[in-house]
Design a protein around this motif. Structure first.
Motif: not given
Ligand code: SF4
Ligand code: FMN
Ligand code: SF4
Ligand code: SF4
Ligand code: FES
Ligand code: FES
Lengths: 432, 163, 529
Positions: A343-351, A399-401
């Motif tokens: 996870s890139c860590g940008q978006c709250t739900p994903c991070r 942000i991304c899938p």
């Molecule tokens: S969903 Fe958001 S946090 Fe997860 S990899 Fe994509 S941009 Fe990064």
């Protein structure tokens, strides 16, 4: 179907299939001669007519994507060949780069010409160092033979190709993460709009295409859109490289028409299950696709529409096979850990969500789970990238899938093998 | 100032032609960041703050922006690694085909946990994610080279043959 | 203009407006964290999700732009976009995002400085779940210094990246970065390149939660105990709009107040921390008279009488020193009293700094040079010669309040004087040369108007009470005026001074605090008689 002749991999077993001499001896680079006599719009039309859909994961129609690039752009236009290949279960692009690199390069020239690009990048994952070294040679060879550089083959079309190495990040396979990475930044995907076709690399119009997608192009040009369209299902035709790995006797890349039976891939092409064990579950399209149970896998065709009906996807066509020896909770944790790490860590739900999943699954594996946790696994995955209605796509929570790429497989594990998760609960908690 | 300090405080590319070539390939300076870092790491073994500063100067961005980038990627190291980096893929296809045993074996053989380097500085054991070669699982990458489908026995022969 | 429907509200908006902006302007609350009007949109916190009719996914309202829909695509035949900010789906989704944001949060609001102005606290109260469903260990990290004045509490940080974007887009100094990725991500600065630029303090203001803290303010007080006074910074000629937070006679902090004609959303650290220099100052709080080389306190009556006795000498010429540190009203009043040459102390120049975003710190670190010159138009460059020419023996000084070396020119001038009046709040070198010292307010005690270097008149409002027996500057001058001339105008409040000033200087005509309001008034286009 038995009449199918491999297209992209027809020569990969031949010695020196990676050399320019070899490629030219089998008629390579004749497609660009043809293309250079066509207008860019004509090229786009041929590719549109072929119904070629992207092989990188999303399956977006290639010709249509190209047509989004502004025709009157004053800024330079870029083509990026996505050779980041890091979706677990996928290893076809590496094969194409090692064994048929000129085919891919010819495809890049065709695509670049069609969209009006004069500098094109190959974004290759950093770990593929040997492939990178090989591509450096291949590109140099092409320059020496006027297949790249100024006035290609005496035409007034010029193109430079630059090979750019990634540095270890799955998310840089996502096209906007890739673009950021190419710009010398961390691979944080960008919010859309704007879309890359309008504002991509250095805010210029940019098209990102997968290695395999590009490798199809010389054949489409040479043999025609109709020929391509006639292979496999109408809505997503063509040859496809299926990667089969996991618990099979003969793992590997198999080039077959779109729409082949998953059963045939596993039991014929890949030689069946290791030790003739029983099939348990399959990822049909890389680790980001929802898994299919043995029963579901046995009668599904590997095409976009059929798999969507089963609430999964063709993705990168990376088939990962799990047999009866596989502990589904461990497998689920393995996948969750991969996504938390990537996870890139940008978006709250994903991070936050990916790490929560790992913590919870780790606790369950250690025998400290509760029934409530199983419910929570559904909720967390839904909150990272769940669905409102499959036909409508996702909630768009990230942000991304990537969000969906985590949510689908994890949810499918729990949904389809709930009993195995329950077995991990301490007995008194199950009874309660 | 001792020699060691000079080494740590400043960094210079030994191959300046390569640096020039890298810049010639991109429309802007910042895009050269990743290739410059790769080149520096090949030369220096890991990314020091001197490298960060040099790359920042060359690409005309702030060192913190270079660090922002460096710390994102797994292939850039912030510490000295062993001469041989044993990078064992631990993702599903490899895991289903014995990757965990490989990690355990190396841990026992050299007494190193994942992330650690042997005391002689020869090997660093690293767990990595899918290397894009799942069909030949289990996969272990030693420095730049993939070694695919090795049994524990074959792995031993390979490791023991490293001088 | 596109027609937008948000919930039940129909509004016309400028093409290209975002749904979030449209909602905010129209009083519909959509919670958000990563969006900041001065920064690039990243859309990463996911808090501002709304439902847009016709779109399959929820959309982040901060990056959803309203455009003109073609006639056949209008919704209900007229709307270009229809947005729901309050249906079940959206409400649930906010809960979910908040739950994720709070997983590792220490929930230490009772000891947090941001409490009371924290968006995390506010939103969890309004939109969140009642209790946490997170049964795992929290990620705990120690606090770290990012710069000499800024500390980060990582456990509270929600990684909205506002602070990072600030250093890249506004200050252009780029000291902050994200270290690592995924859930290991954290905000960091390089050890040898800390966050120490003169705009650094702003990151604590734009952090939507209590993760970035100014060491100047940590744990000094709870925000709800403080009073807030909108005012203007007096540390340079830009005149940034500020809010002064104070309690009784102590200022605890300054924050920038939005004014797009002046400072945008920000202020600099010179102004932010400038109030401290008045804290331990040796203040003069009673009128004083000098006899035999030493000062003694006298009553106001005596001080004014002594002053008027001297200044009122038949045919006496009085020189005046006005000050760019004083308000328009004070300078104007002095201008009315003196009959000799007028000048000002030499300007002390400092470095001008202009940041990437255009934010400027002026080289002129006085707040009101423009206004002073407007209301005292006859300022002399070469005051000394005029003093000689006219044989001036008395001088009335509005002291800058800044203690500085007196140069030879000034020593010469003072040596010529029979009588020196200094109106000030501090025992500066200049004050020490006075015969009479009249005590006025220090900067945060002053009220009046000042004019910034862009020609904007702004309302300087006091936040602290005046000290001891000191009186408002205009009032002191009025007392002197009255003592000199019984028929002089009798102002009962500063509003009347402003009115009179407007009559004499048309550019300032019609000025009133009411008219200035919170954002001031531009003089551009107004002729000064
Ligand atoms: S969903 Fe958001 S946090 Fe997860 S990899 Fe994509 S941009 Fe990064
Ligand atoms: C998380 C994530 C990882 C991806 N990784 C890859 C990849 O490694 N290679 C690739 O070609 N496409 C990858 N994609 C898809 C790309 O974003 C993009 O759709 C694709 O490269 C477009 O090429 P195509 O149209 O030729 O398929 C990934 C997408 C996501 C969301
Ligand atoms: S420190 Fe504050 S402003 Fe910076 S990323 Fe964290 S929450 Fe956002
Ligand atoms: S720029 Fe000038 S007016 Fe603004 S805060 Fe700084 S010192 Fe005060
Ligand atoms: S899972 Fe190991 S190489 Fe893909
Ligand atoms: S405010 Fe819109 S996503 Fe953060």
């Amino acid at each position: 179907m038995s009449t199918f002749e491999p297209v992209l991999t027809s020569n990969i077993t031949k010695e020196n299939s990676h050399t320019l001499d070899f490629y030219q001896s089998i008629g390579g680079y004749s497609a660009i001669k043809k293309v250079l006599s066509m207008s860019p719009l004509e090229v786009i039309d041929v590719v549109k007519a072929s119904n070629l859909r992207g092989r990188g994961g999303a399956g977006f129609p290639t010709g249509l994507k190209w047509s989004f690039v502004p025709k009157d752009s004053e800024k330079p236009i870029y083509l990026i060949n996505n050779a980041d290949e890091s979706e677990p279960g996928t290893f076809k692009d590496r094969l194409l780069m090692n064994k048929a690199p000129h085919q891919m390069l010819e495809g890049m020239i065709i695509a670049s010409y069609a969209i009006g690009c004069h500098t094109s990048f190959i974004y290759i994952r950093g770990e593929f160092y040997r492939e990178y070294m090989l591509l450096e040679k291949v590109v140099a060879e092409a320059y020496e033979n006027n297949l790249l550089g100024d006035n290609i083959l005496g035409s007034d079309y010029s193109l430079d190709v630059v090979i750019h190495r990634g540095a270890g990040a799955y998310i840089c396979g996502e096209e906007t993460g890739l673009i950021e990475s190419l710009e010398g930044k961390r691979g944080w995907p960008r919010i859309k709009p704007p879309f890359p076709a309008i504002e991509g690399y250095l805010q210029c119009p940019t098209v990102v295409n997968n290695v395999e997608t590009l490798s199809c192009l010389p054949h489409i040009i040479t043999r025609g859109a109709d020929w391509f369209q006639s292979i496999g299902p109408e809505k997503g035709p063509g040859p496809r490289l299926f990667c089969v790995s996991g618990r099979v006797k003969n793992p590997g890349v198999f080039e077959e028409p779109m729409g082949i039976d998953l059963k045939d891939l596993i039991f014929e092409k890949a030689g069946g299950i290791t030790n003739d064990n029983k099939l348990k579950a399959v990822f049909p399209g890389g680790s980001s696709s929802a898994i299919l149970t043995a029963a579901e896998a046995i009668d599904v065709k590997m095409d976009f529409e059929e798999l969507a009906k089963k609430k999964t996807m063709l993705g990168s066509a990376g088939v990962i096979v799990m047999d009866e020896t596989v502990d589904m909770v461990h497998a689920c944790l393995n996948i969750a850990r991969f996504y938390a790490h990537e996870s890139c860590g940008q978006c709250t739900p994903c991070r936050e969500g990916t790490t929560w999943l790992v913590k919870m699954l780790t606790r369950m594996v250690k025998g400290r789970g509760t029934l409530k946790d199983i419910n929570m696994l559904f909720e967390i995955t839904d909150n990272i990238g769940g669905l409102i209605d499959f036909s409508k796509g996702s909630y768009g929570k990230t942000i991304c899938p990537f969000g969906e790429a985590v949510a689908w497989p994890i949810r499918s594990f729990v949904e389809k093998f709930k009993d195995e998760f329950i077995k991990y609960l301490p007995q008194e908690k199950v009874a309660a | 100032m001792s020699n060691k300090d000079i080494h740590e405080d400043s960094f210079q590319y030994t191959d300046s032609d390569k640096v020039e070539k890298i810049f010639s390939q991109y429309p802007d300076k910042r895009s050269a960041t990743l290739p410059l870092l790769h080149l520096a790491q090949t030369q220096g073994g890991y990314i020091t703050s001197a490298i960060i500063n040099t790359v920042a100067k060359l690409t005309e961005i702030h060192p913190a922006e270079v660090m922002d980038c460096v710390s994102f990627y797994t292939m850039f190291y912030s510490r000295q690694q062993g001469t041989y980096k044993l990078q064992v893929c631990q993702t599903l296809s490899c895991s289903l085909n014995g990757a965990d045993d490989i990690v355990d074996h190396i841990t026992q053989k050299y007494g190193t946990q994942p992330g650690e380097t042997t005391s002689d500085g020869k090997f660093t054991l690293l767990k990595v994610e899918c290397l894009g070669s799942c069909g030949t699982a289990p996969v272990i990458q030693i420095n730049d080279d993939y070694h695919e489908g090795l049994s524990i026995k074959e792995l031993d022969i390979l490791l023991d043959s490293i001088p | 203009m596109p027609l937008l429907k948000i919930d039940s509200l129909e509004i016309e908006v400028e093409k290209g407006t975002t749904v979030l902006q449209a909602a905010m302007v129209n009083g519909i609350e959509i919670p958000y964290y990563c969006y900041h009007p001065a920064l690039e949109i990243v859309g990463s916190c996911r808090m501002c999700l709304v439902e847009v009719e016709g779109m399959p996914k929820l959309q982040v309202s901060c990056n959803t732009f309203v455009g003109e829909a073609p006639p056949e695509r209008k919704i209900e035949g007229k709307y270009d976009m229809v947005v729901n900010t309050h249906n079940d789906l959206v409400i649930q989704e906010r809960k979910n995002v908040l739950e994720f944001l709070l997983l590792n949060h220490p929930l230490d609001c009772p000891v947090c400085d941001q409490a009371g102005e924290c968006y995390l606290q506010d939103y969890s109260f309004k939109f969140g779940n009642a209790h946490s469903r997170f049964d795992e260990d929290k990620r705990v990290r120690p606090n770290e210094y990012l710069g000499s004045q800024i500390v980060i509490n990582h456990n509270r940080c929600i990684l909205c990246s506002r602070c990072i974007r600030f250093t890249r887009e506004i200050s252009g100094t780029s000291e902050l970065f994200v270290e690592a990725r995924g859930n290991k991500s954290k905000i960091a600065a390089l050890e040898d390149k800390p966050l120490d630029n003169l705009l650094a303090g702003n990151v604590a203001d734009i952090c939507p939660v209590g993760a970035l803290l100014s060491t100047d303010y940590i744990h000094k007080n709870r925000i709800w105990n403080l009073k807030k006074q909108p005012s203007v910074c007096q540390d340079c000629s830009v005149g940034c709009n500020v809010d002064v937070f104070y309690q009784k006679d102590k200022i605890l902090r300054l924050t920038p107040r939005e004014n797009h004609d002046v400072n945008g959303y920000f202020m600099c650290d010179i102004g932010r921390y400038g109030f401290h220099r008045f804290e331990d100052l040796d203040r003069i709080t009673t009128p004083m008279a000098r006899s035999n080389g030493s000062f003694s306190a006298v009553s106001w009556d005596e001080a004014i009488r002594k002053t008027a006795d001297k200044l009122g000498d038949e045919g006496a010429k009085i020189a005046g020193i006005v000050s760019p540190f004083h308000t328009n009203e004070t300078n104007f009043m002095l201008g009315q009293i003196i009959n000799g040459p007028t000048g000002t102390l030499p300007q002390m120049n400092d470095e001008e700094i202009i940041y990437q975003s255009g934010f400027r710190i002026s080289n002129d670190r006085s707040p009101n040079r423009r206004g002073m010159s407007d209301v005292c138009p006859a300022l002399l460059e070469d005051l000394v010669s005029e003093i000689d020419n006219q044989d001036v023996r008395m001088i009335y000084v509005l002291d800058d309040g800044i203690d500085r070396e007196i140069d030879d020119v000034w020593k010469k001038i003072l040596a010529k004087m029979d009588f020196v009046v200094v109106q000030t709040y501090a025992m500066t070198t200049l004050a020490q040369s006075a015969n009479i010292i009249l005590p006025g307010p220090a900067p945060y005690e002053r009220e009046g108007t000042i004019t910034n270097d862009g020609g904007r008149v702004q309302w300087l409002r006091p936040s602290l009470p005046m000290k001891g027996e000191s009186r408002a500057d205009w009032e002191i001058l009025m007392m002197v005026m009255k003592a000199l001339d019984k028929d002089a105008q009798d102002f009962t409040d500063i509003g009347q001074v402003m009115k009179d000033m407007g009559e004499k200087f048309p550019a300032y005509d019609g000025l009133s605090f009411f008219r200035l309001g919170p954002h001031g008034m531009s003089l551009n286009g107004r002729a000064n008689g």
